[in-house]
Design an enzyme around this catalytic site. Structure first.
Site, PDB file in Angstrom:
ATOM      1  N   VAL A   1       0.826  -1.203   0.000  1.00 31.45           N
ATOM      2  CA  VAL A   1       0.000   0.000   0.000  1.00 31.45           C
ATOM      3  C   VAL A   1       0.863   1.256   0.000  1.00 31.45           C
ATOM      4  O   VAL A   1       1.782   1.388   0.828  1.00 31.45           O
ATOM      5  CB  VAL A   1      -0.918   0.012   1.244  1.00 31.45           C
ATOM      6  CG1 VAL A   1      -1.776   1.268   1.271  1.00 31.45           C
ATOM      7  CG2 VAL A   1      -1.793  -1.235   1.283  1.00 31.45           C
ATOM      8  N   SER A   2       0.583   2.176  -0.909  1.00 34.64           N
ATOM      9  CA  SER A   2       1.176   3.519  -0.912  1.00 34.64           C
ATOM     10  C   SER A   2       2.700   3.459  -0.770  1.00 34.64           C
ATOM     11  O   SER A   2       3.376   2.840  -1.595  1.00 34.64           O
ATOM     12  CB  SER A   2       0.530   4.351   0.203  1.00 34.64           C
ATOM     13  OG  SER A   2       0.894   5.712   0.110  1.00 34.64           O
ATOM     14  N   ALA A   3       3.269   4.071   0.286  1.00 30.13           N
ATOM     15  CA  ALA A   3       4.721   4.076   0.468  1.00 30.13           C
ATOM     16  C   ALA A   3       5.285   2.697   0.786  1.00 30.13           C
ATOM     17  O   ALA A   3       6.503   2.509   0.794  1.00 30.13           O
ATOM     18  CB  ALA A   3       5.114   5.063   1.570  1.00 30.13           C
TER      19      ALA A   3
ATOM     20  N   HIS B   1      -6.575   9.111  -2.969  1.00 29.00           N
ATOM     21  CA  HIS B   1      -5.561   8.147  -2.562  1.00 29.00           C
ATOM     22  C   HIS B   1      -6.114   7.012  -1.697  1.00 29.00           C
ATOM     23  O   HIS B   1      -5.658   5.871  -1.794  1.00 29.00           O
ATOM     24  CB  HIS B   1      -4.468   8.907  -1.798  1.00 29.00           C
ATOM     25  CG  HIS B   1      -3.273   8.091  -1.451  1.00 29.00           C
ATOM     26  ND1 HIS B   1      -2.465   7.498  -2.401  1.00 29.00           N
ATOM     27  CD2 HIS B   1      -2.716   7.769  -0.245  1.00 29.00           C
ATOM     28  CE1 HIS B   1      -1.476   6.859  -1.814  1.00 29.00           C
ATOM     29  NE2 HIS B   1      -1.609   6.999  -0.508  1.00 29.00           N
TER      30      HIS B   1
END
Length: 291
Positions: free
Chosen positions: A101-103, A268
């Site tokens: 997920v994401s970063a 996001h």
């Protein structure tokens, strides 16, 4: 109407050779190794409900520098994923689905690339897949000030105070970071998002992990993406401002067996609000066919 009860989340510490990994386990069934996003930890919640309802077990390590996990394992992405592989050995798990997920995207990508024999499938959710924020970006400079290990505790303390007192105001201030849509348009998407984001802010901390994230997003190469052999699902909102569309497009261009699903959510946080049902449907269908 009775509310469905979910298994209790259990949190553990795994120690070996003076390093420590904090991790949580929730649910039973086929295991999923989930790499959370920035400012998070093993208590992450977004998207878990739908996965648990479909009979999966979610193992979430606090990534390097987050929660109670040793910062030292994050010296490089290589040392970090070696530690996560040892955690799977400790849990006696040979093969898992991976969600990044994401970063947490670079961790998931590197793990799937380096340990193909251990990964059934890879799902990238709003994920960073190449160099992200750099020292030239305003967001990078702001993040270095607000989330530096010496000050992040106070940043989140102030945030939590305002978050508790004025959740709608905080939500409005955060929207430009998450969405390319104007706030007036975002309000046509939201359902329980304000409360969900209030809860998110209350559990977040940056520790030393977010600085590692900023340093290491450029460490993923095109070759790392090309070496991924498992089925890969890329889920991304067309309205994401935090991790823009060049990231899913880049991953899809280089990962051989990948499917790109562009979502019409407000930004996001693809698990929230109108359009999020598509996020859950696509993920579950993908997991079920990726045995």
């Amino acid at each position: 109407m009775m509310t469905k009860e979910y298994p209790k989340r259990e949190t553990y510490l795994y120690n070996e050779n003076k390093i420590q990994i904090e991790y949580s386990i929730i649910g039973t069934g086929e295991p999923i190794l989930l790499f959370h996003g920035g400012h998070s930890n093993c208590q992450e919640e977004f998207g878990y409900k739908e996965i648990l309802e479909n009979g999966y077990c979610i193992i979430t390590p606090s990534r390097a520098g987050y929660g109670e996990t040793s910062y030292i394992i994050g010296e490089t992405l290589q040392t970090a994923i070696q530690a996560y592989a040892k955690l799977l050995e400790h849990l006696q798990l040979d093969k898992v689905h991976v969600i990044a997920v994401s970063a947490g995207g670079p961790s998931g990508i590197f793990f799937a690339s380096c340990y193909p024999e251990r990964v059934k499938s890879l799902t990238l959710q709003s994920a960073v897949t190449k160099e992200w924020l750099t020292s030239k970006d305003k967001e990078y400079k702001v993040a270095k000030m607000l989330f530096h290990p010496s000050v992040e505790k106070y940043t989140w303390k102030v945030m939590n105070t305002f978050n508790t007192l004025f959740p709608r105001f905080i939500f409005k201030q955060m929207v430009p970071s998450f969405s390319t849509l104007p706030y007036t348009e975002v309000t046509t998407y939201i359902e329980e998002d304000i409360e969900m984001i209030r809860q998110m802010n209350s559990r977040q901390r940056s520790g030393r992990g977010f600085m590692l994230d900023l340093m290491q997003t450029g460490d993923i190469s095109n070759l790392d993406l090309q070496r991924i052999t498992c089925p890969t699902l890329i889920l991304h909102s067309k309205n994401d401002h935090a991790v823009q569309m060049e990231h899913p497009n880049h991953a899809h261009a280089y990962i051989p067996n990948s499917t790109l699903c562009i979502l019409d959510t407000w930004g996001h946080l693809i698990w929230l609000g109108k359009g999020s049902e598509k996020t859950h449907e696509e993920l579950i269908a993908f997991l079920k066919k990726s045995k």
